[in-house]
Every structure is written in structure tokens, then in C-alpha cells.
Design a protein around this motif. Structure first.
Motif, mmCIF file in Angstrom:
data_model
loop_
_atom_site.group_PDB
_atom_site.id
_atom_site.type_symbol
_atom_site.label_atom_id
_atom_site.label_comp_id
_atom_site.label_asym_id
_atom_site.label_seq_id
_atom_site.Cartn_x
_atom_site.Cartn_y
_atom_site.Cartn_z
ATOM 1 N N ALA A 65 0.838 -1.204 0.000
ATOM 2 C CA ALA A 65 0.000 0.000 0.000
ATOM 3 C C ALA A 65 0.874 1.255 0.000
ATOM 4 O O ALA A 65 0.586 2.236 -0.704
ATOM 5 C CB ALA A 65 -0.923 0.004 1.211
ATOM 6 N N ARG A 66 1.936 1.205 0.769
ATOM 7 C CA ARG A 66 2.859 2.334 0.875
ATOM 8 C C ARG A 66 3.497 2.640 -0.475
ATOM 9 O O ARG A 66 3.593 3.800 -0.886
ATOM 10 C CB ARG A 66 3.917 1.993 1.925
ATOM 11 C CG ARG A 66 4.953 3.051 2.185
ATOM 12 C CD ARG A 66 5.780 2.625 3.388
ATOM 13 N NE ARG A 66 6.905 3.520 3.633
ATOM 14 C CZ ARG A 66 7.710 3.427 4.697
ATOM 15 N NH1 ARG A 66 7.499 2.473 5.606
ATOM 16 N NH2 ARG A 66 8.711 4.269 4.857
ATOM 17 N N ARG A 67 3.910 1.610 -1.189
ATOM 18 C CA ARG A 67 4.525 1.795 -2.500
ATOM 19 C C ARG A 67 3.511 2.289 -3.538
ATOM 20 O O ARG A 67 3.810 3.141 -4.366
ATOM 21 C CB ARG A 67 5.159 0.484 -2.972
ATOM 22 C CG ARG A 67 6.411 0.098 -2.191
ATOM 23 C CD ARG A 67 6.818 -1.339 -2.509
ATOM 24 N NE ARG A 67 7.115 -1.527 -3.921
ATOM 25 C CZ ARG A 67 7.211 -2.732 -4.500
ATOM 26 N NH1 ARG A 67 7.036 -3.843 -3.788
ATOM 27 N NH2 ARG A 67 7.487 -2.832 -5.800
ATOM 28 N N ILE A 68 2.291 1.760 -3.464
ATOM 29 C CA ILE A 68 1.251 2.169 -4.420
ATOM 30 C C ILE A 68 0.876 3.632 -4.222
ATOM 31 O O ILE A 68 0.650 4.378 -5.182
ATOM 32 C CB ILE A 68 0.007 1.251 -4.302
ATOM 33 C CG1 ILE A 68 0.358 -0.150 -4.791
ATOM 34 C CG2 ILE A 68 -1.166 1.814 -5.104
ATOM 35 C CD1 ILE A 68 -0.699 -1.206 -4.476
ATOM 36 N N GLU A 69 0.815 4.069 -2.967
ATOM 37 C CA GLU A 69 0.510 5.476 -2.686
ATOM 38 C C GLU A 69 1.543 6.390 -3.340
ATOM 39 O O GLU A 69 1.205 7.399 -3.947
ATOM 40 C CB GLU A 69 0.476 5.723 -1.178
ATOM 41 C CG GLU A 69 -0.804 5.233 -0.516
ATOM 42 C CD GLU A 69 -0.778 5.442 0.980
ATOM 43 O OE1 GLU A 69 0.085 6.204 1.482
ATOM 44 O OE2 GLU A 69 -1.622 4.845 1.669
ATOM 45 N N SER A 97 -5.205 1.220 -11.590
ATOM 46 C CA SER A 97 -5.395 -0.194 -11.929
ATOM 47 C C SER A 97 -4.601 -1.102 -10.992
ATOM 48 O O SER A 97 -5.085 -2.160 -10.587
ATOM 49 C CB SER A 97 -5.009 -0.474 -13.384
ATOM 50 O OG SER A 97 -3.603 -0.411 -13.567
ATOM 51 N N VAL A 98 -3.384 -0.682 -10.646
ATOM 52 C CA VAL A 98 -2.586 -1.512 -9.740
ATOM 53 C C VAL A 98 -3.177 -1.458 -8.328
ATOM 54 O O VAL A 98 -3.146 -2.454 -7.584
ATOM 55 C CB VAL A 98 -1.095 -1.109 -9.752
ATOM 56 C CG1 VAL A 98 -0.803 0.124 -8.936
ATOM 57 C CG2 VAL A 98 -0.216 -2.263 -9.266
ATOM 58 N N TYR A 99 -3.782 -0.318 -7.970
ATOM 59 C CA TYR A 99 -4.466 -0.247 -6.673
ATOM 60 C C TYR A 99 -5.681 -1.164 -6.669
ATOM 61 O O TYR A 99 -5.954 -1.844 -5.665
ATOM 62 C CB TYR A 99 -4.892 1.190 -6.356
ATOM 63 C CG TYR A 99 -5.625 1.278 -5.031
ATOM 64 C CD1 TYR A 99 -4.920 1.192 -3.834
ATOM 65 C CD2 TYR A 99 -7.002 1.389 -4.984
ATOM 66 C CE1 TYR A 99 -5.582 1.223 -2.611
ATOM 67 C CE2 TYR A 99 -7.674 1.425 -3.768
ATOM 68 C CZ TYR A 99 -6.962 1.347 -2.589
ATOM 69 O OH TYR A 99 -7.626 1.361 -1.384
ATOM 70 N N SER A 360 -2.786 20.321 -0.500
ATOM 71 C CA SER A 360 -1.534 19.777 0.009
ATOM 72 C C SER A 360 -1.571 18.283 -0.269
ATOM 73 O O SER A 360 -2.580 17.629 0.005
ATOM 74 C CB SER A 360 -1.409 20.030 1.514
ATOM 75 O OG SER A 360 -0.357 19.263 2.072
ATOM 76 N N GLY A 361 -0.509 17.753 -0.855
ATOM 77 C CA GLY A 361 -0.516 16.345 -1.244
ATOM 78 C C GLY A 361 0.741 15.613 -0.817
ATOM 79 O O GLY A 361 1.472 16.057 0.062
ATOM 80 N N GLY A 362 0.998 14.508 -1.504
ATOM 81 C CA GLY A 362 2.151 13.693 -1.151
ATOM 82 C C GLY A 362 1.740 12.399 -0.487
ATOM 83 O O GLY A 362 0.559 12.142 -0.248
ATOM 84 N N SER A 363 2.721 11.586 -0.180
ATOM 85 C CA SER A 363 2.474 10.326 0.527
ATOM 86 C C SER A 363 3.514 10.181 1.640
ATOM 87 O O SER A 363 4.360 11.060 1.831
ATOM 88 C CB SER A 363 2.580 9.139 -0.443
ATOM 89 O OG SER A 363 3.939 8.902 -0.807
#
Length: 600
Positions: A65-69, A97-99, A360-363
Motif C-alpha cells: 500500500a505504501r509503495r502504491i501510494e 489499476s494496480v491499486y 496539500s498532497g504527497g504520501s
């Protein structure tokens, strides 16, 4: 006309190479994720084999999940730079699609986890020390137990995630990339292309004809496409209601609020309290009409500044003043603000095809980026500090929490941003004695309050009404939506729908109606921020420390508990009443300044 992005000064663009150095690196990670998500199918059926397997599979799920974000953030932000570029539309679709594949692969997780007995759960905790970190995570899952479906049903829902998001995606492309607005007078003898970015500035123009033509020009386009917008909104509402129904919630509202563990009474109390205080808004609207010396006030007269005092500022001036104002939080907070302002975390200016608005964005593994569409005015200064509040919240949370708790609920998000806005207002009012400048600041505050607490609650009331209408079998045609919106708007502003016919189409241009019961949190957040800003400016060091603890808490506790520790009980009405008391106090001062002629 908006510039092409290539013409912008690079220092005013965000640096997304800190996420992925190249598009090719992004594509390599996309390929790797596809493989890793596919391999994770082997975990199915083994979650509760042992304490060790529960830990390993939980960490594998969170790791993916962390990588997909991170993958999605890069794609979506590159797309936001210019929504007409097909390559990044494709990147965003690939990330989604990968999510969707990830969600399908781990659709087994919650149904399998819910079969654990209390005895087995306690045994696992005692056998595997690593599980202690996830106790609150597991506790939140237990609370959703009656709403988790069978594995097969969860897989079906997960597989349909791209379909469920299609109405929102269609709205976004239509509204940001395909819609063309007319050119309108700029008030200086020329014409300007009407865009989402220029519209607000035109409505702030002193020339009423400029405001009217911009307003009518914008809504002529939404009138033209009202049936398409009605269809995308109706479809989105149906998605919310459908998902709530299959998960055994009584309504979409209950389902949306349950995701943040917020009782529906918080929503209801907000709407009731705001409706109770609508006479204050009507009083302010009447004062606005008197100051502008108009025989009648129209909706396009609500944004023009009442003051003749020029409070415009450049972006560079806003950065300097912003750092000064936010230094009240202490050296550590100030250092982080400086880093964000100086190291290309912010995409500043409007360009052709750029996503409208600000965010404001990012992961978890990126900078807490900000998107702006800068205009040289006080409102945009407030927007800068608003988004900085979000970014500091993200930065503190990510540095102080493990990934599993490294985000925060939407319910808490708007508090950090609007606390910054309220602190800015306090700072300006403390240092300014000139009556004309005070008048301008008070005007700005009251307009901000109107657009946040009153307007966002108006949106919340409309959003709730259309979900209930669809649930009851009502077809959300453009005619239905137009009438409903016009009636609610008239109740809030006291301005007749008959005299303001274009406002009936405003629902069509509001992206937040696709966010699923999001907007009420702007209002609750702003009210709580009034409360907290007062404590930060006039309270003790302990009040500041408690506030910073809230920024650091992330999802390590339930949202209402996190903010209660900071000093606000949002299940009570007190914080809302306190906000309206501040509004009335500042309205009274504005009325007194008008009596002295400070507005002239």
C-alpha cells in the motif's frame, strides 16, 4: 490567457524528481508492483495460520500500500500539472489499476481477520511482540466487523473500484480539461480568458459589470452542460449509496462518517447550529449591500472586497510574512516551514491545463507538496498558510508515526490548515491600528468565515439532501438539482433565487460533491481552529505543545480523542458557539468602522 508550463520559473514549480527521478523509474516501479501484487495472492487463506503469519501478511499488505501510494501521488501530481497531457492521464489510470489489483488481492484480509476469536487474538499478541504495534489498527478493524462482507463479495467490490471512481474521473476531465469558458472584460479596457483561476479574481473586481459578465459567462457554460454534470453527480451519489447499502449501513452519510469513527450527531449539530445563526449571515450580507451602496445585492457581489485599501502582495512577500506569522509555533515548526518554502515543495502559478484550486498532497515517503494557482491578493496568502498547515500536519505525522498510523483522518485535516488561517488573522489584527486596514482585515475574516462555515455547511446540507433523495428513489435530474440548490442558497443568503437565476447551476462546478461527505469537515475544522488559535496566541506553552502533539498523532488514536487531547470536544456544541461569538464580535467592529466611514 494561461501560459504554457514551460514558461514558468522552475523555482516556482514543485520538484517531483524527489519522488521518482524519471518517468522511466516510475514505469519500472509500476511493473514491479504489478508482479509483487500478483505474487501476494499466495497469502490468501493463511492470515491466521500463526501469530507470525498475521504479522508477516499485515506488514506485506501495508508495505505494498505504501509503495502504491507513492506511485499514485507521482502520477496524479504530474497529471495535475497539465490535465491535457495524455501520458499522465495514462499514468494515473495505471496507478489506479494496480491499486484495484491490490485491493482484489487483499480482499481476503478483513474477512479472514474477522474470524479470529478473542482467545486466539490474545494468544497471538502474547506470542508475537511485533503485533503490539498494530493493536490500534486491529481494534479499528474490529469496530467495522458487521460491515465487512464475505471474501467473494469483498473481491467483487475491490474489482469494481475503477468503475466506482469513473463518475468522479469524468467530472474532473470535463471540468479541468474539456470545458472552455468565454473571454470576458477585464475591467481595464481589454478582455481575459475566463478560467477557474481567473474567475474568483474577476468576482473580486470593483467594477460590477466585470463581476456580472464573469459570473454570467461562467454559468452560461454550466447551464449548457447541466445535464452531463447532473449525470456524473447522480452516478457518484448512487455509488456512495450502493456501497453503503451492501455494507449494511443505514445511509451513505453513516458509512462515510463511520470511516473516521465520527458519530452522525456531529454532522447534525453543525447543520442545526449554523441554521440557528443564519440571521448573522443575513446581517453581514445587508451590511455588504449598504457598503457597496447597491439597490439590490446579487450573488456576484459577495466576493468583491468592501475595502478600498490595497492588500495585494506578491508570492515572495507572502513567503516572508508567512514564516514570520507561523514562528509562533516555535523553532521546530518554523524550520519545517522554511524547508517547504525554499525547497520546491510548492507548485505556485496557474498554467494552461493545470488543475484548478489548491491542495496539500504527497504520501508517507514524499515531501508534503502543495499546489496553488497564485493570484496577488490576501485570499491567496490565506490559501498559502492554509495548505502549509496541511503540509506541516503531514510532515509531523510521518516523522512521528510508523506507516500504519502515518496519515490522519480527513476529519482532523482541516483543523490544522484553518488554525493557521485564524492565527494569521489574529496576528494582523494585533499589529494593525489603522482603521482602514483593520476594516480590510475584518472584511477578509468575515468573508472567510462565510465561505468556510456558512458556505461549506450549505454544501453539506445539499450533499446530504441529494444522497437521501437518491436513496428514496428520486431521480437527480438537472431540474431537481437546480431547484434544490437554489432553495438552499436562498435560505442561507436571503437573496431570492428569482433574482439570482444563475446560482442554481453552482452545484455543477463543485468538485467536493464527489468526495463523499467531505465538505462538512471544513466547517467543523474552521470552528475548532478558532478555538485552538485562541489558545495558541493567548494561552500557555502547554497549549502549543498539546497542539503539536495533535499534529504528531496521526491515526494512532480515534480522531475525536486526538483533538479532545488538544482541547476541543467536538461532540459538544460549545466550539461552534464560540466560533459564532467571534464572528459576531468582528462583525460588530466592522459595523462600527463603517459608521466612522473607515470603508471609504
Amino acid at each position: 490567457m494561461s501560459e504554457n508550463r514551460t514558461h514558468l520559473d522552475v523555482k516556482h514549480t514543485w520538484d517531483l524528481t524527489t519522488i521518482f527521478p524519471t518517468d522511466e523509474a516510475w514505469e519500472a516501479e509500476f511493473e514491479a508492483l504489478q508482479t509483487d501484487v500478483e505474487s501476494a495472492v499466495a497469502y490468501q487463506g493463511h492470515l491466521l495460520d500463526s501469530a507470525a503469519s498475521l504479522l508477516a501478511i499485515t506488514e506485506a499488505q501495508l508495505g505494498l500500500a505504501r509503495r502504491i501510494e507513492k506511485l499514485y501521488v507521482y502520477a496524479s501530481m504530474k497529471n495535475d500539472e497539465d490535465t491535457t497531457v495524455a501520458k499522465y492521464q495514462e499514468f494515473q489510470a495505471k496507478a489506479l489499476s494496480v491499486y484495484a489489483a491490490f485491493s482484489g488481492t487483499f480482499a481476503f484480509y478483513e474477512p479472514e481477520f474477522m474470524t479470529i476469536t478473542d482467545e486466539q487474538y490474545q494468544e497471538f499478541l502474547s506470542e508475537e511482540a511485533g503485533l503490539a504495534l498494530y493493536k490500534h489498527y486491529f481494534e479499528r478493524l474490529f469496530q467495522q466487523k458487521e460491515h465487512v462482507l464475505s471474501q467473494a463479495e469483498e473481491e467483487l467490490l475491490a474489482g469494481a473500484s475503477e468503475i466506482f471512481s469513473s463518475a468522479s474521473e469524468t467530472f474532473s476531465i470535463l471540468d479541468n480539461a474539456d470545458i472552455l469558458f468565454p473571454t470576458v472584460p477585464d475591467g481595464e479596457g481589454g478582455v481575459v480568458e475566463l478560467t477557474h483561476g481567473t474567475y474568483i479574481k474577476l468576482l473580486e473586481n470593483k467594477d460590477r459589470d466585470v463581476r456580472r459578465e464573469a459570473y454570467e459567462g461562467l454559468y452560461s457554460v454550466y447551464e449548457q452542460f447541466q445535464h452531463t454534470y447532473a449525470k456524473t453527480l447522480q452516478t457518484n451519489v448512487k455509488v456512495h449509496n450502493y456501497k453503503a447499502k451492501v455494507r449494511k449501513y443505514a445511509s451513505a452519510r453513516q458509512a462515510a462518517l463511520a470511516a473516521n469513527f465520527i458519530p452522525e450527531s456531529v454532522y447534525e449539530t453543525l447543520v442545526e447550529t449554523v441554521n440557528k445563526h443564519l440571521p448573522l449571515l443575513h446581517r453581514y450580507i445587508k451590511l455588504r449591500q449598504d457598503i457597496l451602496d447597491l439597490p439590490d445585492l446579487k450573488m456576484y457581489d459577495l466576493l468583491t472586497p468592501l475595502s478600498e485599501t490595497d492588500l495585494s502582495m506578491t508570492y515572495e512577500e507572502a513567503l516572508t510574512k508567512g514564516q514570520e506569522v507561523l514562528s509562533i509555533f516555535g523553532e521546530d515548526y518554523a524550520r519545517r516551514v522554511k524547508e517547504a518554502f525554499e525547497n520546491r515543495w510548492i507548485d505556485v502559478h496557474e498554467n494552461k491545463g493545470k488543475r484548478s484550486g489548491a491542495y496539500s498532497g504527497g504520501s508517507y515517503d514524499t515531501n508534503a507538496f502543495m499546489l496553488l494557482n497564485w493570484q496577488d491578493n490576501l485570499n491567496n496568502f490565506y490559501t498559502l498558510l492554509h495548505e502549509t498547515g496541511h503540509s506541516m500536519h503531514s510532515m509531523y505525522t510521518r516523522e512521528n508515526q510508523p506507516y500504519v498510523y502515518g496519515d490522519y483522518s480527513i476529519f482532523l485535516a482541516e483543523i490544522a490548515s484553518t488554525t493557521n488561517e485564524n492565527i494569521l488573522t489574529e496576528a494582523l489584527l494585533q499589529e494593525v491600528t489603522d482603521e482602514k486596514v483593520r476594516f480590510a482585515i475584518l472584511n477578509n475574516y468575515l468573508d472567510g468565515f462565510r465561505s468556510t462555515i456558512f458556505r461549506q455547511t450549505q454544501f453539506a446540507e445539499f450533499e446530504d439532501a441529494i444522497h437521501k433523495a437518491d436513496q428514496a428513489g428520486e431521480v437527480l435530474t438537472s431540474d431537481y438539482l437546480n431547484k434544490l440548490y437554489a432553495d438552499i442558497n436562498e435560505k442561507y443568503y436571503g437573496l431570492s433565487a428569482e433574482d439570482n437565476p444563475q446560482i442554481q447551476y453552482e452545484w455543477a462546478r463543485i468538485p467536493h460533491f464527489y468526495y463523499n461527505y467531505y465538505v462538512y469537515q471544513y466547517a467543523t475544522g474552521f470552528a475548532a481552529a478558532n478555538f485552538l488559535a485562541d489558545k495558541i496566541v493567548y494561552g500557555t506553552q502547554e497549549d502549543k505543545d498539546k497542539y503539536l502533539d495533535y499534529l504528531k498523532a496521526g491515526n494512532s488514536d480515534y480522531p475525536l480523542n486526538v483533538i479532545k487531547k488538544a482541547g476541543v470536544d467536538m461532540e459538544e456544541v460549545d466550539y461552534l458557539e464560540a466560533a459564532f461569538a467571534v464572528f459576531e464580535k468582528r462583525l460588530i467592529e466592522l459595523e462600527e468602522l463603517v459608521a466612522k466611514g473607515a470603508h471609504k
